[in-house]
Design a protein around this motif. Structure first.
Motif, PDB file in Angstrom:
ATOM      1  N   SER A   1      11.450   3.811   4.456  1.00  0.00           N
ATOM      2  CA  SER A   1      12.220   2.864   5.274  1.00  0.00           C
ATOM      3  C   SER A   1      13.619   2.665   4.698  1.00  0.00           C
ATOM      4  O   SER A   1      13.899   3.052   3.563  1.00  0.00           O
TER       5      SER A   1
ATOM      6  N   SER B   1       8.622   1.647  -0.054  1.00  0.00           N
ATOM      7  CA  SER B   1       9.617   2.727  -0.043  1.00  0.00           C
ATOM      8  C   SER B   1      10.518   2.689  -1.273  1.00  0.00           C
ATOM      9  O   SER B   1      10.797   3.723  -1.886  1.00  0.00           O
TER      10      SER B   1
ATOM     11  N   ALA C   1       0.825  -1.214   0.000  1.00  0.00           N
ATOM     12  CA  ALA C   1       0.000   0.000   0.000  1.00  0.00           C
ATOM     13  C   ALA C   1       0.853   1.256   0.000  1.00  0.00           C
ATOM     14  O   ALA C   1       1.830   1.354   0.736  1.00  0.00           O
TER      15      ALA C   1
ATOM     16  N   ASN D   1      -5.573  -3.301   7.731  1.00  0.00           N
ATOM     17  CA  ASN D   1      -4.399  -2.650   8.288  1.00  0.00           C
ATOM     18  C   ASN D   1      -4.749  -2.193   9.701  1.00  0.00           C
ATOM     19  O   ASN D   1      -5.421  -1.195   9.898  1.00  0.00           O
TER      20      ASN D   1
ATOM     21  N   TYR E   1      -5.371  10.319   1.355  1.00  0.00           N
ATOM     22  CA  TYR E   1      -4.942  10.117  -0.024  1.00  0.00           C
ATOM     23  C   TYR E   1      -5.896  10.749  -1.023  1.00  0.00           C
ATOM     24  O   TYR E   1      -5.821  10.481  -2.222  1.00  0.00           O
TER      25      TYR E   1
ATOM     26  N   SER F   1      -4.868   2.501   1.901  1.00  0.00           N
ATOM     27  CA  SER F   1      -5.972   2.167   2.811  1.00  0.00           C
ATOM     28  C   SER F   1      -7.106   3.178   2.745  1.00  0.00           C
ATOM     29  O   SER F   1      -6.879   4.375   2.598  1.00  0.00           O
TER      30      SER F   1
HETATM   31  C1  LIG Z   1       3.953   7.319   2.143  1.00  0.00           C
HETATM   32  C2  LIG Z   1       3.450   5.984   2.641  1.00  0.00           C
HETATM   33  C3  LIG Z   1       2.095   5.737   2.706  1.00  0.00           C
HETATM   34  C4  LIG Z   1       1.624   4.494   3.177  1.00  0.00           C
HETATM   35  N1  LIG Z   1       0.288   4.248   3.204  1.00  0.00           N
HETATM   36  C5  LIG Z   1      -0.155   3.051   3.643  1.00  0.00           C
HETATM   37  C6  LIG Z   1      -1.543   2.727   3.653  1.00  0.00           C
HETATM   38  O1  LIG Z   1      -2.396   3.494   3.243  1.00  0.00           O
HETATM   39  N2  LIG Z   1      -1.915   1.527   4.150  1.00  0.00           N
HETATM   40  C7  LIG Z   1      -1.026   0.623   4.592  1.00  0.00           C
HETATM   41  O2  LIG Z   1      -1.411  -0.459   5.015  1.00  0.00           O
HETATM   42  N3  LIG Z   1       0.295   0.874   4.580  1.00  0.00           N
HETATM   43  C8  LIG Z   1       0.738   2.054   4.125  1.00  0.00           C
HETATM   44  N4  LIG Z   1       2.079   2.314   4.110  1.00  0.00           N
HETATM   45  C9  LIG Z   1       2.997   1.286   4.609  1.00  0.00           C
HETATM   46  C10 LIG Z   1       3.589   0.482   3.452  1.00  0.00           C
HETATM   47  O3  LIG Z   1       2.578  -0.215   2.740  1.00  0.00           O
HETATM   48  C11 LIG Z   1       4.618  -0.525   3.956  1.00  0.00           C
HETATM   49  O4  LIG Z   1       4.007  -1.513   4.749  1.00  0.00           O
HETATM   50  C12 LIG Z   1       5.722   0.115   4.792  1.00  0.00           C
HETATM   51  O5  LIG Z   1       6.147   1.331   4.223  1.00  0.00           O
HETATM   52  C13 LIG Z   1       6.920  -0.819   4.918  1.00  0.00           C
HETATM   53  O6  LIG Z   1       7.380  -1.216   3.654  1.00  0.00           O
HETATM   54  P1  LIG Z   1       8.624  -0.511   2.898  1.00  0.00           P
HETATM   55  O7  LIG Z   1       9.763  -0.598   3.824  1.00  0.00           O
HETATM   56  O8  LIG Z   1       8.797  -1.292   1.639  1.00  0.00           O
HETATM   57  O9  LIG Z   1       8.224   0.917   2.661  1.00  0.00           O
HETATM   58  C14 LIG Z   1       2.558   3.525   3.622  1.00  0.00           C
HETATM   59  C15 LIG Z   1       3.924   3.807   3.562  1.00  0.00           C
HETATM   60  C16 LIG Z   1       4.388   5.004   3.066  1.00  0.00           C
HETATM   61  C17 LIG Z   1       5.875   5.237   2.995  1.00  0.00           C
END
Ligand SMILES: Cc1cc2nc3c(=O)[nH]c(=O)nc-3n(C[C@H](O)[C@H](O)[C@H](O)COP(=O)(O)O)c2cc1C
Length: 333
Positions: free
Chosen positions: A221, A271, A20, A136, A84, A45
């Protein structure tokens, strides 16, 4: 060579899933992710507060006194569309258009923290065409009187309600800050969760010592955040019946490999895609293949879980003895 995997009962062509993110609300971006090779996409989400604010507005307009949620309306004034810019109706449209535009599975995401009417929205998401639903669970126990048991019960109640409302596969995205994750994982699976996403990142505000203000913000991240989810994936793999999705810190194919070796069914990335663009997924998959070829792994299932707790002949290395040994060696790396 086969990169195919299964997640939540869905057959996926490879284990790389776009988790997401706000950009996943754009159809063009979703198409680019599919073109780059992503095996599935998770939409950003839709929040409990948005759904409750809309219900409150509807209630207000129809003059019914049955629904009263002033807090929700404060966070999301009825004209606001959430963080969003996608309100509940637009979200359902997004699901339908993503479903029509893509051939890979589209996973919708609902973000909430307490069992209530909003969870019924899961049914509408299914009707709109979602192939699966990710719940979530973003709950911060700021009330220090809450017991761990009551927090976990709350999660189980939400999953049970979502299970009742839908027949599509359900994933639960958790934070790592739970007292006995293994037991909760088992309870969630028994309550109808087909899989777990480990982990979401809890965003804590920082403190600015100059202005004496709280500083809030989302940071992308880094790989330094991987050890915690990696550890829990390894510990839970093959032990709860639930599929496991690894989320956090994936930057390159080595990170994908590590999560698969730990026992993940799929590896998610947000990320890295935000940093490098949707095309980054192509490199992750290509380099995963190269890694497998070099080590003569014919399929992802051959390497999945090789380093999990369950398959390990050194289980003590996942527990307290390893902690003491590490301190004894005194190596600070
Ligand atoms: C800008 C941003 C917005 C995010 N929005 C959501 C979201 O709406 N719902 C959700 O479950 N996770 C959301 N996340 C979390 C990511 O889906 C992911 O689980 C988290 O960033 C860890 O993964 P990564 O290290 O690959 O970024 C968001 C992360 C970022 C950076």
């Amino acid at each position: 060579m086969s990169l195919a995997t299964h997640y939540l009962g869905l057959s996926l062509k490879n284990p790389v899933v776009a988790s997401a993110a706000p950009v996943n609300a754009q159809l063009d971006h979703l198409r680019r992710l599919e073109d780059a090779g992503a095996a599935a996409v998770v939409l950003p989400s839709l929040f409990q507060e948005q759904i409750e604010a809309e219900a409150a507005l509807h209630d207000h307009l129809t003059n019914s006194a049955a629904y009263n949620s002033p807090e929700a309306s404060d966070y999301f004034p009825p004209t606001a569309a959430g963080p969003y810019g996608v309100g509940p109706d637009a979200y359902l449209d997004l699901i339908s258009s993503a479903r029509a535009a893509l051939s890979i599975p589209v996973i919708a995401s609902l973000n909430g923290s307490s069992e209530a009417g909003w969870i019924e929205y899961a049914k509408l998401m299914q009707q709109a065409g979602a192939d699966a639903l990710e719940l979530n669970m973003y709950f911060v126990p700021v009330d220090i009187a809450l017991t761990g048991q009551s927090v976990e019960d709350r999660y189980v109640d939400i999953v049970s309600a979502a299970r009742k409302a839908t027949t599509i596969p359900l994933a639960v995205k958790l934070s790592p800050y739970l007292s006995s994750l293994g037991n909760l994982a088992q309870r969630l699976h028994k309550s109808g969760a087909n899989g777990l996403v480990l982990f979401n990142r809890l965003l804590q505000p920082d403190i600015d010592p100059v202005t004496l203000r709280l500083v809030e913000g989302v940071h992308l991240s880094t790989r330094a955040e991987m050890p915690l989810p990696l550890f829990w994936i390894a510990l839970l793999a093959g032990r709860t019946g639930a599929s496991l999705a690894a989320s956090t810190g994936v930057e390159n194919a080595d990170d994908v490999v590590k999560y698969l070796l730990a026992g993940a069914d799929v590896v998610m990335t947000t990320s890295a895609v935000l940093r490098h663009g949707a095309g980054h997924v192509t490199g992750l998959i290509r380099d995963l293949e190269t890694w497998m070829e070099a080590r003569q792994f014919a399929s992802v299932s051959d390497l999945r879980g090789l380093m999990s707790w369950k398959r390990s002949s050194h289980k003590e290395r996942y527990g307290r003895p390893s902690y003491i040994k590490m301190l004894e060696t005194g190596v600070v790396g």
